[in-house]
Design a protein around this motif. Structure first.
Motif, PDB file in Angstrom:
ATOM      1  N   SER A   1      24.307   8.035  34.820  1.00 13.26           N
ATOM      2  CA  SER A   1      22.996   7.747  34.209  1.00 13.26           C
ATOM      3  C   SER A   1      22.336   9.031  33.726  1.00 13.26           C
ATOM      4  O   SER A   1      21.745   9.079  32.632  1.00 13.26           O
TER       5      SER A   1
ATOM      6  N   LYS B   1      24.126  10.214  30.624  1.00  7.17           N
ATOM      7  CA  LYS B   1      23.788   9.430  29.439  1.00  7.17           C
ATOM      8  C   LYS B   1      22.462   9.897  28.838  1.00  7.17           C
ATOM      9  O   LYS B   1      22.294   9.915  27.614  1.00  7.17           O
ATOM     10  N   GLU B   2      21.545  10.267  29.717  1.00 10.95           N
ATOM     11  CA  GLU B   2      20.267  10.789  29.224  1.00 10.95           C
ATOM     12  C   GLU B   2      20.472  12.105  28.485  1.00 10.95           C
ATOM     13  O   GLU B   2      19.826  12.365  27.458  1.00 10.95           O
TER      14      GLU B   2
ATOM     15  N   GLU C   1      23.281  12.945  27.035  1.00 15.45           N
ATOM     16  CA  GLU C   1      24.069  12.621  25.843  1.00 15.45           C
ATOM     17  C   GLU C   1      23.158  12.276  24.655  1.00 15.45           C
ATOM     18  O   GLU C   1      23.473  12.623  23.497  1.00 15.45           O
ATOM     19  N   LYS C   2      22.042  11.654  24.938  1.00 19.01           N
ATOM     20  CA  LYS C   2      21.136  11.243  23.863  1.00 19.01           C
ATOM     21  C   LYS C   2      20.609  12.438  23.079  1.00 19.01           C
ATOM     22  O   LYS C   2      20.316  12.331  21.888  1.00 19.01           O
ATOM     23  N   ARG C   3      20.479  13.596  23.753  1.00 20.81           N
ATOM     24  CA  ARG C   3      19.937  14.772  23.059  1.00 20.81           C
ATOM     25  C   ARG C   3      20.989  15.861  22.883  1.00 20.81           C
ATOM     26  O   ARG C   3      20.660  17.038  22.773  1.00 20.81           O
ATOM     27  N   LYS C   4      22.243  15.437  22.849  1.00 22.35           N
ATOM     28  CA  LYS C   4      23.362  16.377  22.774  1.00 22.35           C
ATOM     29  C   LYS C   4      23.257  17.302  21.573  1.00 22.35           C
ATOM     30  O   LYS C   4      23.471  18.518  21.688  1.00 22.35           O
ATOM     31  N   GLU C   5      22.924  16.760  20.412  1.00 23.88           N
ATOM     32  CA  GLU C   5      22.919  17.551  19.182  1.00 23.88           C
ATOM     33  C   GLU C   5      21.862  18.646  19.195  1.00 23.88           C
ATOM     34  O   GLU C   5      22.028  19.694  18.562  1.00 23.88           O
TER      35      GLU C   5
END
Length: 522
Positions: free
Chosen positions: A96, A99-100, A102-106
């Motif tokens: 979890s 995933k959080e 991952e949302k701001r990976k870029e």
């Protein structure tokens, strides 16, 4: 598109190694210094908070895994399944958090992103068995310019393993070469991995060169060369027909890992290279380590020992085969420190939060010669390795006779006389009785042997019978036997029988003269 670009960049890497030898290029001094120059890197504050939670969850999952393994050792399967559910729960917590991120990976910094990929790969490998996912994570990681050198180094090695496990040898070897070129500590294990990859591609010369380097490095660093490593090296040498060179390697393997298959393989080499003395010595060692389990092995060893002048050993081998069956016995103990579980199946910790450990010892079982039908037998319904048949009893009797254990040899020849249809066993008994000066018994059994017949050399038996009769001054009977023997087609028998006839006549005359003289004096 991003993955296509990554793959293009990776495939653009060129091996800088001697293509003929197959050896990788190692890191230069400058590259080693660069690797050892640990540059401190710090996660962004928001990323650090989530990474801390991820680490805590994974640490808890690791402890639960250890507890599960201990429960499985104790065969507490239901409790172990409960641990699986707990593990899944804490891993989900870590996922979890990932995933959080991952949302701001870029928008992340390169170093932050590398840690995201690192923990994604870890979960995919350790808890999800998702090899393809882990590979993608590591491919992303090594592209991050700010990823630490050590993490990249570990990623190259893991990528090599993942590709090789998928039989993608080209990529597997490529990442191994990358690892060698960037590591400051090349290991024997890495060379073995490369050697195995070459072997599976039928690149036997390259594999041999690399395995030799692995062996050199292991010896140099006092690293134990593992059994499966030896297996690869020996397999490569076998493909290259290096029989002579395999022998010292097999001898080293046997010293470290004394298993039946290595004795058999080395014995085959000795046979093919016409080294009977080495073969006998090796088979004897296998016997002493209680590794023999086939009747042909007991028979061959006993016959070779007898032929080489070791009749006591020859007899012992057959006696063991007649009374034993393959089994297991405790040959050693392996002790190690193991964490302790409480009644709830959780790891016990002291007041400082450190897991409590205790020494646990496990019996190491090894091959043994055991009594048929015993609980230690591999097959409790199995009979002894050898039967009391003609061949085995003959070998045993001959060994006992050569060892001058005449009374024991006679007992075995008596058994042979009951199961054979010729007179050979009786003749052998007669010779032994004669040597022990039990002349009456010698005459009795030799006559039985001659009567039963089917003898290879009946004339020799007649000579012995004649001599026994002569010893008891039964000259007329002796003369009759020697006369029959003198008709032999064999010149040596004929000559000896005629000499005994003359001797018998002169001795009979001498004895008669002594008797007459004694009578005249009374």
């Amino acid at each position: 598109m991003r993955f296509v670009l990554i793959f293009s960049l990776l495939f653009a890497f060129k091996f800088e190694a001697n293509d003929q030898l197959g050896l990788p290029v190692l890191a230069t001094e400058a590259e080693i210094k660069k690797l050892q120059n640990k540059r401190s890197k710090v996660l962004s504050q928001s990323v650090a908070r989530r990474v801390t939670k991820i680490v805590e969850s994974l640490d808890q999952a690791g402890q639960l895994e250890e507890a599960k393994e201990l429960l499985l050792k104790d065969k507490k399967n239901s409790e172990a399944k409960e641990k699986d559910r707990e593990i899944a729960r804490v891993v989900k917590d870590a996922e979890s958090e990932l995933k959080e991120l991952e949302k701001r990976k870029e928008s992340m910094k390169s170093y932050d992103r590398s840690m995201l990929f690192y923990y994604q790969a870890y979960i995919n490998l350790a808890f999800k068995d998702n090899l393809n996912g882990a590979r993608r994570n590591y491919l992303d990681l090594v592209q991050e310019k700010d990823a630490t050198a050590r993490i990249k180094l570990a990623a190259y090695y893991t990528l090599a393993q993942l590709y090789l496990s998928d039989e993608d040898f080209n990529n597997g070897i490529k990442y191994l070469f990358t690892w060698f070129k960037t590591t400051d500590q090349p290991t024997a294990q890495a060379y073995v991995l490369l050697g195995q990859a070459y072997y599976l591609q039928d690149e036997f010369k390259k594999s041999f060169n690399v395995m030799n380097e692995a062996k050199r490095l292991a010896d140099e660093t006092n690293t134990t060369f593992r059994e499966n490593w030896f297996s690869i090296l020996l397999a490569v040498m076998g493909e290259l027909k290096m029989k002579e060179q395999q022998i010292p390697v097999y001898e080293e393997v046997l010293n470290l890992y004394p298993k039946k298959k290595y004795f058999v393989n080395l014995a085959g080499l000795y046979n093919s290279l016409d080294r009977p003395e080495d073969y006998t010595s090796l088979l004897k060692t296998a016997y002493q380590k209680e590794l023999l389990d086939k009747k042909a092995e007991f028979q061959s060893l006993s016959q070779m020992l007898l032929a080489s002048g070791n009749p006591y050993w020859a007899a012992e081998v057959i006696l063991t085969g007649l009374s034993s069956t393959p089994g297991l016995q405790v040959v050693d103990q392996e002790c190690s420190m193991s964490k302790v579980l409480n009644d709830e199946g959780n790891i016990v910790k002291d007041n400082k939060g450190i897991p409590v450990e205790e020494e646990v010892c496990i019996d190491v079982m090894g091959p043994a010669f055991v009594k048929p039908g015993s609980s230690a037998a591999l097959d409790q319904d199995a009979d002894a390795v050898l039967e009391e048949d003609e061949r085995n009893l003959t070998i045993l009797a001959e060994a006992l006779r050569a060892a001058k254990e005449r009374k024991e040899a006679i007992k075995i020849f008596e058994k042979l006389a009951k199961i054979t249809d010729d007179g050979e066993a009786y003749i052998a008994m007669g010779n032994l009785y004669y040597l022990d000066n039990e002349i009456d018994k010698a005459i009795n059994v030799i006559e039985k042997g001659l009567k039963r017949g089917k003898l290879k050399n009946p004339e020799y038996a007649q000579l012995t019978l004649g001599q026994a009769l002569f010893e008891l001054e039964r000259f007329d009977e002796a003369r009759e036997v020697f006369t029959t023997a003198s008709q032999s087609d064999k010149d040596s028998i004929k000559k000896s029988a005629r000499a005994w006839l003359q001797y018998t006549d002169s001795e009979q005359e001498r004895v008669n003269n002594l008797k007459q003289r004694a009578l005249s004096l009374t």
